[in-house]
Design a protein around this motif. Sequence first.
Motif, short mmCIF file in Angstrom:
data_model
loop_
_atom_site.label_atom_id
_atom_site.label_comp_id
_atom_site.label_asym_id
_atom_site.label_seq_id
_atom_site.Cartn_x
_atom_site.Cartn_y
_atom_site.Cartn_z
N TYR A 883 0.65 -1.28 0.07
CA TYR A 883 0.10 0.13 -0.08
C TYR A 883 0.82 1.23 0.09
N ASP A 907 -8.60 -0.89 3.91
CA ASP A 907 -9.21 -1.65 3.21
C ASP A 907 -9.64 -2.92 4.05
N TYR A 945 -16.10 3.08 -3.67
CA TYR A 945 -15.53 1.67 -3.78
C TYR A 945 -16.37 0.60 -3.21
N PHE A 970 -5.64 1.55 -5.38
CA PHE A 970 -6.94 1.50 -5.71
C PHE A 970 -7.30 2.07 -6.96
N THR A 972 -5.39 1.22 -9.57
CA THR A 972 -5.32 -0.02 -10.61
C THR A 972 -6.20 -1.14 -10.08
N ARG A 973 -6.91 -1.22 -8.76
CA ARG A 973 -8.05 -2.01 -8.34
C ARG A 973 -8.94 -1.85 -9.14
N CYS A 974 -9.63 -0.54 -9.29
CA CYS A 974 -10.98 -0.12 -9.90
C CYS A 974 -10.80 -0.42 -11.33
N HIS A 976 -9.16 -2.74 -12.60
CA HIS A 976 -9.26 -4.08 -12.80
C HIS A 976 -11.03 -4.53 -12.62
N LEU A 977 -11.74 -4.00 -11.72
CA LEU A 977 -12.97 -4.13 -11.50
C LEU A 977 -13.79 -3.69 -12.33
N TRP A 990 -10.40 -8.11 -0.47
CA TRP A 990 -9.50 -8.35 -1.43
C TRP A 990 -8.35 -9.08 -0.81
N TRP A 992 -4.74 -10.85 -0.44
CA TRP A 992 -3.51 -10.52 -1.00
C TRP A 992 -2.60 -12.28 -0.87
#
Length: 995
Positions: A883, A907, A945, A970, A972-974, A976-977, A990, A992
Amino acid sequence: MGLTRTLYTTYQRYSRSTQDRDQERHKEIDRSNADWYLDLSLNPSPNTMSEEKAKLGQYLQCDETMLDRVLSRQKILAQDGVEKLMGDLLLEFKAVTRENLEEAIYSQRLDRLKTLPFFSKLDITELKAIALLIVERKIAAGEEFISESRYGEALYVVVEGEAMIFHRDPGEPEIPVTKAGPGELLGEIAFFKSGKRSASVRAIGPMQLLQINYSNLNRAFEVAPGLAQHILETVISRLSATNVRFQDTVKKVKTTEKTLKTLQHLLDFSEIITLKMDIEGLIARVVEMASSVMNADRGTLFLIDSFTGELWSKVAQGEESKEIRIPAGSGIAGWVAQNDQLANIEDAHEDPRFNPDVDRRTGYRTRTVLCGPVKNIKGEIIGVLQVINKKEGFFHQDDETLFNIFTYQTALSVENFYLYRKMCAVQERTAILLDVASSATQSLDLHILIGKIIGKISEVLKADRSSLFLIDWEKKELWSKVAQGAEIAEIRFPISAGLAGWVTTHGKGLNIPDAYDDSRFNPAVDKKTGYHTRSVLAMPVRNSHGMQIGVTQAINKKNGVFDQEDEALLEALSSQIAVALENAKLYEQTRDMKRYLESVQESISNAILTLDNQYRIVTTNQAAAKLFGQTSDTLLKNDIRSVLGSPNEYFIRKIDSVYATHNAVIDSDMDLFSISGKRQSVNFSFLPLINHKGAHQGVILIFEDISKEKRIKNTLTRYMAKDLAEKVLQDPDKVSMGGSQNKVSILFSDIRGFTHLAESLTAEQTIEMLNSYFALMVDIVFHHRGVLDKYIGDALMAVFGVPYPQEDDASRAVQTALDMIASLKKFNQQREQSGAPPIHIGIGINTDNVVSGNLGSEKRMEYTVIGDGVNLSSRLEGLNKLYGTTIIISEFTAQTLNKKFLIRPLDVVQVVGKNRPVKIFEVLGQKGDPMSPEKSLFEKGLLAYNQKDFQNAHALFVKGAEADPPCRVFVTRCEHLIKNPPPPDWSGVWTWKEK
């Protein structure tokens, strides 16, 4: 935001060429590099603000009320974290049309060009054409926008602000050249050099520029020939100025070369410094060189008599007189000495300071005179150097410069002579002092020593007799065991009586030519002894700490009275006497200390033995006798190898090692067998025994009998504060083997990139770095009542809540983490000053029920904690790397915290080895610390989110990504989602897979 916000993005978004108006104009605009403005000046005053807003309203064809509404709306949106361009808002309010917006930008551009002197010679047609080729730029204060190390692509016209033009060579400091202000041209020379810059330019304050790309410049010359002429005039003017500066530089170089040739004459003069000549020879050499170097007819060196203040010279070149003396302030030389100024006189007989008597007496005609002070390294005037009658013309400024250098060299020569003479005197005095020191060190008996000292004082100072009085501070008396030539065995009198009493109470020396004429003299001693005292020299005697311990007196100098050299000599003798007296007292103290140390040795609980070079026991204490089951008498003079015997072969080998290598041997928790066969656990230190001369004369053996209490205490103090260890020792249940279940907070920290960091260091440097780092971190853990559980390589684990749980365990763990980061920052500043790379760490904290207690054996145990919560704290620490954070805590820790910390949700994760997800939080600081706008954006983005609004969440995270690392995670994560939408029952967890 406000009116200074650029409208170029709006212009790009809404500008569309129409078929019937200005189609060709818009094609020529370079939108890829342009920066278009509808704004105020850089620093508008309230009156200017109102005027410029009114003018901006005219450009946009809307009133100021509408502009104020737009600005107010823009500020409100900015407070909510939403950045909206002014042009967008104007269009939303329907205050302007897209065509109005485009035309306003172009109109403002034309008006600005009309006001600049640089474009004043261009007609309106040329200005309109130029306006299409210009880019407007704003430069922040301190920004370097032209660099001589890079090729350029544009030239600039300064509209507002000021810039510094400078040169910068690699590894050299910057060289300022000049400053440029409004209306000046920058970067024009590079156009003719294919973009190569000849200097660098940095904004002194905020600036506004007009930029013309070199690629557009030929087009600009075509449409505006007057612009080409103006640029060429500027280039020619600057090249002309450069040529003038070059000519000045050539002139200075020639002057310097001439000066260097003249200075070569001084090289021979510098040899005077090494000459051991008398003062007459020195003066003769100086004036000879001065006349030669300064091209003068003659010269004179006057020295200042420190006693009379007069100027005198042993040699005056060209005169028969062997010595000249001039009263202070008399003549040109006297005036120079008195006023500390150089005198350059073209006609001496016209100057009121000149004394013509010397010319009348010698028949010599003095015309030109150059006279200056000669100063020592302290800046004190020690003489005056004078040269007379330059052979060609007058003495000029260059002569004055050279003359100043020559007087400096003269000062070195004179100082060297005085130093040499002083060294000879010091050498003679040193020989005397060595003789006194040798006599004073022949005995350490105080009474014998006093007799030797006063005999040497009389001999050295050629005195009839002398005395040494010692101070008895308790009785407030002065006393002497011997008075040379007197029959009495001891003299005692009050500490303030007589001359010696005055020296004692005032701490100053006395030199009295006639004692009976001095009211401080006490004639009682003379009356008692029948001796007549005339001259007296007395000095205080001080020890190495500056404390006065006595008074020396020399009485009745055999030839005359005592002078200044006698004073200096007796002062030096008093220092030697103080050393001898201190040595005598030290001898007494050493004997007392020996007895004291023997007593201390007997009282020490550790067993101590000393051995000579043949393994024989020289000294021992009671603890050693007890340890070996013998008496001290039976141990002394015995071979330690026979005392230890074969069961203790390990200890004998270690003693052999100390004898062979002269290195200490230390070990702990070893079994020692006494003569009776009893086994005891001991720590031991075997050290080489070295005398005051550095010679090895044996070995010291120290054995520590490790009882159960000692062993446990030593163990405890390694991982908890001393007072907490004392408390544990008083609680038998806590000391015993076994464990108990407690709710604790576990802190786990680790050094980031340790492997890479260690690769750049040697093994010794790595260990030194870790020791310094761990010492700092452990002190903080102990300060907050934490327990050090263990070191794991470069990682550290601490526990809060054992062996005694408290309500604020979690808070103390978090405070420890914050203090560790703060202390590490200062630690890194020290490392960076020494050229070492900084250390960065990550910290994870979790609160959970664990089993704590002593694990191991009775001989070696460790206090530790075991449980699933320990593993989670380690995983949280590792998440910091993912993070980009520093301190992460679990939801279980966050629930028990008080409200003194600033934390934010980070998170909901499932880490490696865990089946249940956990909420994690980032610790940002103390309660009340400000939260940055980027971190606020993260919280809003996290809310969106968790509500599966990944589009809005992505937009918010993007805005904070530059300054907030979790935002980047986040983003990058958004993404992806958004591409892979989660199922309807998605819980936000999430997983890991990294540790």
